[in-house]
Design an enzyme around this catalytic site. Structure first.
Site, PDB file in Angstrom:
ATOM      1  N   ARG B 296     -22.365  -2.486 -20.517  1.00 57.48           N
ATOM      2  CA  ARG B 296     -20.993  -2.010 -20.336  1.00 57.48           C
ATOM      3  C   ARG B 296     -20.922  -0.622 -19.710  1.00 57.48           C
ATOM      4  O   ARG B 296     -19.991  -0.317 -18.970  1.00 57.48           O
ATOM      5  CB  ARG B 296     -20.250  -2.038 -21.682  1.00 57.48           C
ATOM      6  CG  ARG B 296     -19.808  -3.444 -22.022  1.00 57.48           C
ATOM      7  CD  ARG B 296     -19.219  -3.600 -23.408  1.00 57.48           C
ATOM      8  NE  ARG B 296     -18.738  -4.978 -23.561  1.00 57.48           N
ATOM      9  CZ  ARG B 296     -18.248  -5.476 -24.685  1.00 57.48           C
ATOM     10  NH1 ARG B 296     -18.171  -4.725 -25.763  1.00 57.48           N
ATOM     11  NH2 ARG B 296     -17.835  -6.726 -24.726  1.00 57.48           N
ATOM     12  N   TYR B 440     -14.753  -8.362 -16.332  1.00 60.71           N
ATOM     13  CA  TYR B 440     -15.972  -8.949 -16.904  1.00 60.71           C
ATOM     14  C   TYR B 440     -16.672  -8.023 -17.886  1.00 60.71           C
ATOM     15  O   TYR B 440     -16.300  -6.864 -18.016  1.00 60.71           O
ATOM     16  CB  TYR B 440     -16.898  -9.534 -15.842  1.00 60.71           C
ATOM     17  CG  TYR B 440     -17.500  -8.697 -14.746  1.00 60.71           C
ATOM     18  CD1 TYR B 440     -17.591  -7.326 -14.782  1.00 60.71           C
ATOM     19  CD2 TYR B 440     -18.036  -9.358 -13.632  1.00 60.71           C
ATOM     20  CE1 TYR B 440     -18.198  -6.636 -13.746  1.00 60.71           C
ATOM     21  CE2 TYR B 440     -18.639  -8.668 -12.594  1.00 60.71           C
ATOM     22  CZ  TYR B 440     -18.719  -7.296 -12.659  1.00 60.71           C
ATOM     23  OH  TYR B 440     -19.316  -6.624 -11.646  1.00 60.71           O
ATOM     24  N   GLU B 441     -17.635  -8.574 -18.587  1.00 63.22           N
ATOM     25  CA  GLU B 441     -18.341  -7.851 -19.654  1.00 63.22           C
ATOM     26  C   GLU B 441     -17.359  -7.427 -20.747  1.00 63.22           C
ATOM     27  O   GLU B 441     -17.509  -6.379 -21.374  1.00 63.22           O
ATOM     28  CB  GLU B 441     -19.055  -6.637 -19.030  1.00 63.22           C
ATOM     29  CG  GLU B 441     -20.416  -6.309 -19.614  1.00 63.22           C
ATOM     30  CD  GLU B 441     -21.458  -7.372 -19.326  1.00 63.22           C
ATOM     31  OE1 GLU B 441     -21.524  -7.860 -18.190  1.00 63.22           O
ATOM     32  OE2 GLU B 441     -22.189  -7.730 -20.259  1.00 63.22           O
ATOM     33  N   GLY B 442     -16.347  -8.258 -20.981  1.00 66.62           N
ATOM     34  CA  GLY B 442     -15.275  -7.949 -21.939  1.00 66.62           C
ATOM     35  C   GLY B 442     -14.132  -7.250 -21.242  1.00 66.62           C
ATOM     36  O   GLY B 442     -14.308  -6.143 -20.737  1.00 66.62           O
ATOM     37  N   GLN B 447     -12.253  -3.965 -24.786  1.00 59.55           N
ATOM     38  CA  GLN B 447     -12.934  -2.678 -24.987  1.00 59.55           C
ATOM     39  C   GLN B 447     -12.099  -1.782 -25.903  1.00 59.55           C
ATOM     40  O   GLN B 447     -12.616  -1.131 -26.806  1.00 59.55           O
ATOM     41  CB  GLN B 447     -13.137  -1.938 -23.646  1.00 59.55           C
ATOM     42  CG  GLN B 447     -13.893  -2.717 -22.586  1.00 59.55           C
ATOM     43  CD  GLN B 447     -15.276  -3.156 -23.018  1.00 59.55           C
ATOM     44  OE1 GLN B 447     -15.987  -2.406 -23.671  1.00 59.55           O
ATOM     45  NE2 GLN B 447     -15.649  -4.375 -22.675  1.00 59.55           N
TER      46      GLN B 447
END
Lengths: 596, 596
Positions: B296, B440-442, B447
């Site tokens: 992240r 992406y990646e959450g 977050q």
């Protein structure tokens, strides 16, 4: 695949409940704007947008326009047929001069129609809307012969129109334009030069295209006071009005762009093309600016229209997609997950967009109505005041509605997560299409400078003073406890705007950079207040209608719910803009150019 | 055509003047991080980015990836050759375990390298960066045999890696995953299911691809506690380590996306593919989360990298393009117009982007250094504290740097006006590519929830308290009049953050929706403060170096000029986020789902 439903109900509420346009039935064109007729028109317009234009939006994006070897341009599949339906339905003439075949309806109706077209298909909408701008300009500046020769055919859509300003070396700074016009013995001119970024510049929708071109006469003074306006048809017109020889204007290339692929953005080469002067020599900039000013409200509505369709699709998704559980405990224990609409952050995103859209729609309608009062009222004072207000509000509508429109399309995309990034969802096209509206018809930075540098100081600040007076009067008229949740935040926001206005006047006099440095923030601050004023009016109207036992209770309850969000979460943003304005120009101007 | 210059000087300033990384020379990998060696590495990395990766960025966007009829995927022209140069230069192993062939350099060096790669070519960068994530995960969770069998070949780049989480019916909510793993007699598993949105999922760059797949064993509990992690190679590996038979995993389709066209976003079909369990059964989520947490920060740097390259191109344009005259009078009377850098609104746009970039770079480097202390310090307390800090800051870096990165790419585009909307300028590609990093990646909403719901309350708020203590100590240590212009605004911002933190704790306890409703604003508020802390440190360091007669005076003067802008125009934005947090959840949650 994205969908679209024209917001007829909300538009009717604005036109008849909030703005009460029937009270202007003494004005030209308004006599027909009864609730029954406006609803019928809006419903038909909605059908056109939903059933004819929207289904072509994705294909227009995928196919784009094609320039053929002979310089002709083919529009995307279906655009020709849609254009035929569009013009045969009489939509091109909706608000234009009845003398030449238009229907002369108020521009507040046209703005509603325009929003629907944009939501459905911006790239398509740009073809008739450029024609519309050309009609407005010719109506303003053309001779009676020119009007009679061109406007009727443009209203039927047989001929289209374009605006030719930009050249490669200058966009905003029109004083640098180089295209030449040489007078001929027969009273015509030979136009030579290259124009770029010409929207709808070449296409296969209409049998002719009438280009309006800024160019320079041989003896013209330098700068913008040496620009004249010329009418240059793609095909010359024979004496009997029939289509004649091809003129020496050709499409040299189409631009590859971020979005609006379905619209042909052309490089137009004028190689001694035959044109005719419109209006007086060296006074071409004036009608062009007048036309642009009216077009700018339309461009603002482009931001709104894309924000609206993006909202609808994000809301549909949020009401169907299941992910995770509500933080306060499962809402649908029978399902593997709750709908994402239960998550506060999803609602935050949706409400940011929705509260803006409904408020901005009211703002645009109100400004368009001021435009109608300006041009149609027979009372001089009413007309003069309305003109001032339109002048003040136009850059705000253009700048704020397109900045927020783009931001909102992105926020709506985010609601879909990864699926929003995939082309098929249609969301990313809304984003790419919305991006242009912040740039064309004068970048938003230029709008802000127009507001702060020209519109604010004009007539000793008459327009902004009138605006404050109207707002102050409104707040005074509504002192009930019930009104307080809307009036109190509005008052605080007005105070921020007043403080900012005084700051700009004082510090802008000391150093003009201070005014220019704060211009964009001032534009957004004014936008927040104007939309806040609209929300307060809507909230009070819905309270009144609910108290009177209105039929559609939920509509008004949701209106109040959205108003509450705007007042609590969005309007207080005025403080942040004020702070940025008060931070001044010093830290911006300190570094030398080479430091960047 | 866009250009790129790696900001080696600014990175050296951060590593050695501001963060002074040589003081950690006792830590693994840091012994080699001398100024000489780091500069040599950064210069080589810069050359790779500028000369190999950047020239392929546009072509990657235009060509995209092609899925062939046999399911193989062809990457854009030049990507294969660039990948060869990349891996032969040893860049894939930069920060990885030396035991398996890596160079073991600190991740603060890797982050610097990553920023350059992203600025030059995000779509390309995603291939090696996915491999890097796979190496990290295998290093964390794999058996010694697995590590020895796979990591060395991944470090040489002979084999690439991917992460397989998402399925069509669930993105974030991994508990809903359905892909199955059936145990076989030989200790392997048969994996069956369909994964979507798999970045770098299939390509022609490496001879093999190692997929890491979350799947469910037959007897697994429901939800995320029933997920196991499997290693599934595209080609099976023979006992001697050579490439064996094709495994039953295939690319069913590539997604059409808004941007990152040069990266293959694949639908991967697992049809009884052979895989091996990594770590323990039903505990697959833990290494995946650990890997994602480290990834992240990298995704945050994607926002920064695109913001940086967009800035550079906008600044180049503003220093060359002539439009209009300075509002205070012509600056270059010999030219037809002044450079647009004279206009305050143009500077406003450039400074918004630049002040963010330099501050965000410091923030990301600082966080990466905390990561190094966590994983490399032999002092338990130092490691523990650093781990807390990394946990707190990671969602902020991911969310804030990508939200602002996208916004900044758009602001930079705006500096070019109409030219920015044209594909050739490259600006609109930066915008489209930057958009994915918010998702992406959450998603950034996730977050924010991670920050407010998990990281804030953990250990009774130990991390945020440590953060406040560090900030408080810093302010106390710098009470000189010279420091005041940086410390005073920072103090005000810290106060807003403290108020917001207390508000969330109190009101989140009453109703968790209040915490979730304010999460995104809290994340941005914390980001502003953290970057403000970085700017204060940089300003004080540059003042110190100037006083000591530093060689590069202008560098430090411009650093101070940019710090001044951040302090006066950007940091005060904390107040606006605080207000939005304090507005609470009520108006967000009031309307029923069907109202949207």
């Amino acid at each position: 695949m994205p969908t679209y439903r024209a917001p007829v109900k909300d538009m009717m509420y604005l036109l008849h409940d909030v703005l009460n346009i029937t009270k202007y039935s003494n004005l030209r064109g308004f006599e027909e704007a009864t609730p029954e007729l406006t609803e019928a028109i809006l419903r038909e317009a909605g059908k056109l947008a939903e059933e004819v234009l929207q289904p072509l939006n994705r294909i227009g994006d995928i196919e784009g326009c094609t320039r053929n070897d002979d310089g002709s341009v083919t529009t995307p599949t279906g655009f020709k047929e849609a254009y035929k339906i569009f013009v045969e339905g009489g939509w091109q003439g909706l608000s234009h001069n009845p003398e030449y075949g238009g229907q002369g309806l108020p521009s507040v109706m046209y703005i509603a129609f325009e929003e629907m077209c944009v939501s459905a298909n911006l790239a398509f909408h740009m073809y008739p809307s450029l024609t519309s701008g050309a009609i407005v300009m010719l109506n303003l500046a053309g001779s009676d012969e020119q009007k009679a020769a061109y406007i009727p055919k443009m209203i039927t859509g047989e001929w289209a129109g374009t605006m030719n300003l930009t050249e490669a070396h200058c966009g905003t700074d029109l004083g640098q334009l180089r295209t030449k016009a040489e007078p001929q013995d027969d009273g015509s001119y030979k136009i030579t030069g290259t124009k770029i970024f010409i929207s709808s510049g070449e296409h296969d929708l209409s049998e002719n295209i009438i280009h309006f071109v800024l160019a320079r006469l041989p003896d013209a003074p330098q700068g913008i006071k040496g620009l004249s306006l010329f009418l240059v048809p793609k095909y010359l017109i024979n004496a009997d009005g029939s289509i004649g020889a091809r003129n020496a204007v050709s499409c040299g290339a189409l631009e590859e762009k971020m979005g609006i692929h379905g619209n042909a953005t052309a490089v137009l080469n004028y190689d001694g093309a035959t044109g005719w002067l419109v209006g007086k020599a060296n006074e071409g900039i004036k009608p062009m600016f007048l036309m642009m000013n009216s077009a700018r409200i339309g461009v603002g509505v482009q931001g709104l229209g894309l924000s609206e369709v993006a909202y609808q699709n994000a809301a549909n998704y949020a009401r169907e997609r299941r992910q995770g559980r509500a933080i306060t405990g499962a809402k649908d224990p029978d399902h593997a997950a709750d709908l994402i609409i239960v998550h506060p952050d999803v609602r935050r995103m949706l409400l940011e967009v929705r509260a803006f859209n409904e408020g901005a729609r009211a703002f645009a309608f109100w400004a368009a109505l001021q435009g109608d009062l300006w041009l149609r009222s027979e009372d001089e004072e009413t007309s003069r005041q309305a003109a001032e207000m339109v002048g003040l509000l136009t850059p705000v509508i253009k700048g704020v509605l397109t900045d927020k429109g783009f931001e909102n399309a992105n926020t709506a995309l985010q609601v879909l997560g990864g699926h929003g990034y995939i082309a098929e969802s249609g969301m990313e096209q809304f984003v790419r299409d919305a991006r242009i509206a912040q740039i064309y018809e004068g970048t938003n930075g230029i709008q802000a400078l127009d507001l702060v540098g020209r519109k604010l100081p004009r007539n000793n600040g008459a327009a902004i003073r009138a605006f404050f007076e109207q707002l102050g009067g409104f707040c005074k008229d509504h002192r009930s406890a019930e009104a307080a949740p809307y009036i109190n935040p509005l008052k605080a926001a007005i105070k921020d705007l007043e403080t900012a206005t005084l700051w700009l006047m004082e510090n802008g006099m000391k150093n003009p950079d201070n005014a220019a440095a704060g211009a964009t923030n001032y534009m957004h601050l004014l936008g927040l207040v104007a939309i806040g004023y609209m929300w307060a009016q809507m909230a009070l109207k819905s309270l009144e209608l609910l108290a009177a036992g209105a039929e559609d209770k939920t509509f008004h309850e949701h209106k109040l719910g959205t108003a509450n969000y705007y007042m609590s979460h969005m309007l207080p943003e005025t403080a942040s803009h004020l702070k940025r304005i008060e931070a001044g120009a010093e830290t911006m101007m300190a570094m030398p150019a080479e430091a960047f």
